[in-house]
Design a protein around this motif. Structure first.
Motif, PDB file in Angstrom:
ATOM      1  N   GLN A  45       1.321  -1.249   0.286  1.00 38.87           N
ATOM      2  CA  GLN A  45      -0.017   0.084   0.027  1.00 38.87           C
ATOM      3  C   GLN A  45       0.977   1.150  -0.293  1.00 38.87           C
ATOM      4  OE1 GLN A  45      -3.121   0.874  -0.100  1.00 38.87           O
ATOM      5  NE2 GLN A  45      -3.074  -1.466  -1.277  1.00 38.87           N
ATOM      6  N   ASP A  98       2.835   6.460   2.253  1.00 37.89           N
ATOM      7  CA  ASP A  98       1.724   5.683   2.731  1.00 37.89           C
ATOM      8  C   ASP A  98       0.649   5.518   2.416  1.00 37.89           C
ATOM      9  OD1 ASP A  98       0.761   3.236   4.039  1.00 37.89           O
ATOM     10  OD2 ASP A  98       3.020   3.208   5.467  1.00 37.89           O
ATOM     11  N   GLU A 149      -0.864   3.966   3.586  1.00 36.92           N
ATOM     12  CA  GLU A 149      -2.158   4.006   5.242  1.00 36.92           C
ATOM     13  C   GLU A 149      -2.042   4.815   6.361  1.00 36.92           C
ATOM     14  OE1 GLU A 149      -0.904  -0.167   6.075  1.00 36.92           O
ATOM     15  OE2 GLU A 149      -2.369  -0.842   4.530  1.00 36.92           O
ATOM     16  N   ASP A 150      -1.303   5.657   5.025  1.00 38.50           N
ATOM     17  CA  ASP A 150      -0.504   6.998   6.826  1.00 38.50           C
ATOM     18  C   ASP A 150       0.075   7.918   5.481  1.00 38.50           C
ATOM     19  OD1 ASP A 150       0.408   8.341   8.613  1.00 38.50           O
ATOM     20  OD2 ASP A 150       1.725   7.199   8.910  1.00 38.50           O
ATOM     21  N   LYS A 177       7.767   0.088   6.359  1.00 35.19           N
ATOM     22  CA  LYS A 177       6.194  -0.451   6.556  1.00 35.19           C
ATOM     23  C   LYS A 177       6.530  -0.983   7.768  1.00 35.19           C
ATOM     24  CE  LYS A 177       2.667  -0.110   4.685  1.00 35.19           C
ATOM     25  NZ  LYS A 177       2.265   0.489   4.631  1.00 35.19           N
TER      26      LYS A 177
END
Length: 302
Positions: free
Chosen positions: A170, A199, A201-202, A301
């Motif tokens: 991701q 990222d 997710e962030d 990650k």
């Protein structure tokens, strides 16, 4: 000879004349030495002997002019009318101008090779990202290939050159070649290529990885270069908050033998990969690039 004016009380024209001679014999010495090295197998020939004798003459004149305190003329000087009419001066000035032109051509070839090496490294990184499992090319800037190289460049493109989506991690990875409008920290890093990682997710967490592409006709020391670059990243990272620049990559020419080294300092790590564009060192470099890419993805990650 007639061009040298020994003794005191030199006129301004004579001083300039001697400076031009000084500049010429120094440059002629350089090119003579280069010719002798390139034709080492022709030592028994008449021409080799002539060039060798000419080089000895140039070196002797350079020492004598230096001992007399005669400076070295700068390229592009404009002689006065009296000097223009002097046959000896014209002969030396014409010969000097020819060598200067050849020197500029060699400098341009050096620059062309460095630019071409950077282009090769950009494409190698892009292909390494493309070959990753789960990687998909989201966007790519059109590459405009030149019919002939321009200042060492074989193509041009907008930035980023390519944008990849790594589904498993991701992450979005952008390949940037010679980006403009960089930050002060990026400018201080002096890297021609950058990887920008976001990222999904962030999205507030972003990384930038500098990729240095030094070009040299002699083999460089991967471990030493990695140590110096890791030290630089450690200093630059201390000037900003966050983990935006923790990894770095150096792609250098292997000169026949592939090699990889990694060094860390102050929470930063740099990989140096020695590779060539052909043969076994190319295969080694492709594998090493793949390992580096997987390694920094794991770090992001983690």
């Amino acid at each position: 000879g007639q061009t040298l004016h020994y003794g005191e009380g030199l006129s301004g024209g004579q001083v300039m004349e001697n400076r031009v001679l000084h500049a010429y014999v120094r440059l002629a010495d350089h090119f003579s030495r280069q010719w002798l090295l390139e034709h080492d197998g022709a030592k028994s020939t008449k021409r080799f002997g002539q060039v060798s004798s000419f080089r000895r003459l140039c070196r002797r004149l350079a020492r004598e002019l230096d001992a007399l305190g005669i400076g070295v003329a700068e390229a592009g000087i404009t002689p006065n009318y009296v000097l223009i009419q002097d046959r000896d001066y014209r002969s030396v000035k014409t010969a000097w101008d020819r060598l200067l032109k050849q020197e500029r051509a060699e400098d341009e070839l050096w620059r062309w090779q460095a630019e071409s090496w950077t282009d090769f490294c950009v494409l190698a990184i892009t292909l390494s990202l493309h070959s990753l499992e789960g990687s998909s090319l989201v966007a790519q800037s059109p590459i405009v290939w030149f019919g002939e190289a321009r200042s060492g460049r074989h193509f041009e493109q907008d930035n980023p050159l390519a944008v990849f989506h790594l589904a498993r991690e991701q992450l979005i990875v952008e390949v940037q070649s010679r980006p403009k409008g960089v930050s002060r920290q990026q400018w201080a890093a002096k890297a021609h290529v950058w990887l920008r990682i976001t990222d999904l997710e962030d999205q507030e967490s972003r990384r930038r990885i500098p990729v240095w592409t030094p070009h040299s006709f002699t083999r460089m020391n991967p471990e030493g270069e990695a140590q110096s670059a890791a030290r630089l990243l450690s200093v630059l990272r201390g000037r900003v908050s966050g983990d935006w620049m923790r990894e770095g990559l150096i792609l250098m020419q292997a000169h026949g033998s592939g090699e990889q080294a990694r060094c860390s300092e102050g929470g930063c790590s740099v990989d140096a990969i020695a590779m060539d564009p052909v043969g076994a060192p190319l295969s080694f470099g492709v594998d090493a690039l793949g390992r580096f890419v997987r390694s920094f993805l794991h770090e992001v990650k983690a």
